[in-house]
Structures are given as C-alpha cells and as structure tokens.
Design an enzyme around this catalytic site. Structure first.
Site: not given
Length: 321
Positions: A76, A233-234, A258, A263, A281
């Site tokens: 996505t 989400a982000r 998450d 990252e 993630h």
C-alpha cells in the site's frame, strides 16, 4: 503502451513471476541492488516491481526517464517511491491497496485487545519465572469508545471487528459523509470532538503533510486521561517523544505502535516503555497478505496491457500514453 520487460527489485512470491511470464512478459529478478547499480539497470526495463526495501528516488527516475514507464509497489504505502518525480518523468506509480487491508486490520484489533490486558508484559514476566496476577489487573473494552482516524478500507475493517466486541465507534475522515459512516454504525465527528471522547485512538491515514505529527503533545492534552493510542499505519503520524511524555505522566495509559519514524528505530524510550507494545512493522506480515500483494501487482500489470489501468496513483500521467 505495453509493459513487456519487468524488473523485480525486491523479494516477492513466485506467483507474481508466474502470472507475468504466463502473459508473455519477460521477467528479470535482481534484488538488493544499490542505487549505483539501479542507475544502470532501470533504463533497461519498462517496469520495476518493488516492496518497501528498494527506494525509487528522483535520481533513479530521472536516469530512466523515457524508458521506465511504471513502478509497481507490491503493497500500500509508497513512502519509498518519489511519486512527484515519477509524475514529472511521466512514470506511472501503481500500488495494491486492497491486498493487505485485512492483515493490517487484524493486527490493529489484536493490539487494541492486548493493551488493556497487558498481554505481552504478562507473557514476559511468566518467562522470567514470575507469577504476578495483581500487577496486570486489566479493563474490558466492552462499552469503551474507539476513535478511528481514517475510514478507508482498513479503518472500516477495524470498526466492524471492534463493534463485535461491544465498542462504540466514532471516526473522522474528510471524504466520508455522515450517512456513509452511519451505514457502518460509526458516528462521524470532527477531530476536536473526537479527542475528549475517545478511550482508544487508532490511525489509518497516509503519512502526508496534513497527518505528520497528527497525534502530538497538544492533541494528547485534549484527550481523556488514560487514553490508549494505536498506530499500524505509518511512522510519523504519532509523535513518538510526545507519546512517551504522555505515557510517563499517565495522560496516556498505553500505546501500541507497529510503525516508526525511523526503521529500525534508534529512539528506544517508546519501545522500552512498560506501557507500550511495540512490534517491528508487522501490519502486512502475513502469508495471506504477501501472496495477495504479489498476485495483485502482477495482475494489475497484465490488466494494464489490456487497457485497464488499475491501482494507478498518478493517473494524470496516463494522458501521455
């Protein structure tokens, strides 16, 4: 315009390759390339398929301008693709937003349910040989108010599942009408109306200028004392340092995160906080979702060759073909 040569730049399921080859498309698999290598490789292909590891930068797109016609994202988010530069170089950007919605929604629900029962923390103490029942007195989620920021595919899937637990669901989405929300038993409110009512807040929006640091110190101060925050989400939608401050003061009772600004994350205060559940993630990390994104990105390319441009984010580029 036809896509006849595709480069797969990140690891992906075999089904993706099979679908492309079975439809007469030449496929080359070359993963873990550095930017210097991609500068030479990309101009040799009509399309490139990436996951989240390979970054398609302005520099790469300029180097392949006029030759590379499409960037296919098996997933996505397109944070790793310079969509603006792609549009300027007349390169189509296509993603697969439906394929991992269920997996992301299920993880969100798992985290919501885990937060007030301290499941990961309790497991950790058991592994340390302890038996601390009194330390983990929890709360039911029945009757609590869940605020969903972003009522797209994932947000609506979360709403349906958490309503089954007896939660009251309120939500915010600037492109959803009150009637559309009501059809899903969601009360559509403004953000200022949401903050003081929510016991739980989960965000399901893209990371754009308007959503960066959406959950910050000021917003957390407007919330109920003891609010719980979830972000699958982000990274960057929730301000990590402000969240830690709220956890320390008790303004936030818990957080389940998450995704992170960086990252793997170097900022450890949130990860190490006793009232936080942090995962690496994992939103789309299911066998089911990975297979679906692989199949969908391949099928979208096949459909594109048949004149059906599916999943194109910068559709204005289509006029040039």
């Amino acid at each position: 315009m036809q896509i006849s040569r595709v480069l797969i730049a990140d690891d992906i399921e075999k089904e993706c390759v099979d679908i492309l080859k079975n439809n007469g498309i030449e496929v080359t698999i070359k993963t873990k390339q550095k930017e210097e290598e991609l500068l030479e490789t990309l101009p040799q292909f009509d399309a490139v398929i990436v996951r989240s590891a390979t970054k398609i930068t302005d520099k790469l797109l300029r180097a392949a301008e006029g030759k590379l016609k499409m960037v296919g994202r098996a997933g996505t988010g397109v944070d790793n693709i310079d969509v603006g530069a792609a549009t300027q170089t007349k390169t189509l950007v296509m993603n697969t937003p439906q394929a991992n919605s269920r997996s992301a929604a299920e993880l969100t629900c798992t985290l919501i349910v885990s937060l007030p029962r301290y499941v990961p923390q309790a497991v950790a103490t058991m592994r340390d040989g302890k038996w601390e029942r009194k330390a983990f007195m929890g709360e039911e989620i029945f009757g609590r108010t869940l605020a969903i920021i972003g009522l797209g595919r994932i947000g609506l899937e979360v709403a349906t599942r958490m309503q089954a637990f007896g939660m009251r669901v309120i939500g915010y989405d600037p492109i959803v009408s009150k009637q559309q929300a009501a059809e899903k038993n969601i009360e559509l409110l403004s953000l200022d109306e949401i903050w003081p009512q929510a016991d739980y807040i989960t965000v399901h929006v893209p990371l754009i200028k308007q959503t960066e640091n959406l959950i910050n110190k000021e917003v957390l101060g407007k919330c109920k004392k003891g609010v719980r925050i979830v972000n699958v989400a982000r990274g960057g939608i929730v301000n990590e340092e402000d969240l830690v401050e709220a956890l320390n003061s008790g303004q936030a009772a818990g957080a389940a995160i998450d995704v992170f600004v960086e990252e793997p994350p170097k900022y450890r205060d949130l990860i190490n906080h006793p009232n936080a559940i942090c995962t690496p993630h994992l939103g789309a990390s299911t066998i089911d979702a990975q297979l679906r994104v692989a199949v969908e990105v391949a099928e979208n390319i096949v459909q594109f060759n048949k004149g059906n441009p599916l999943g194109i984010l910068n559709r204005e580029v289509l006029q040039h073909y």
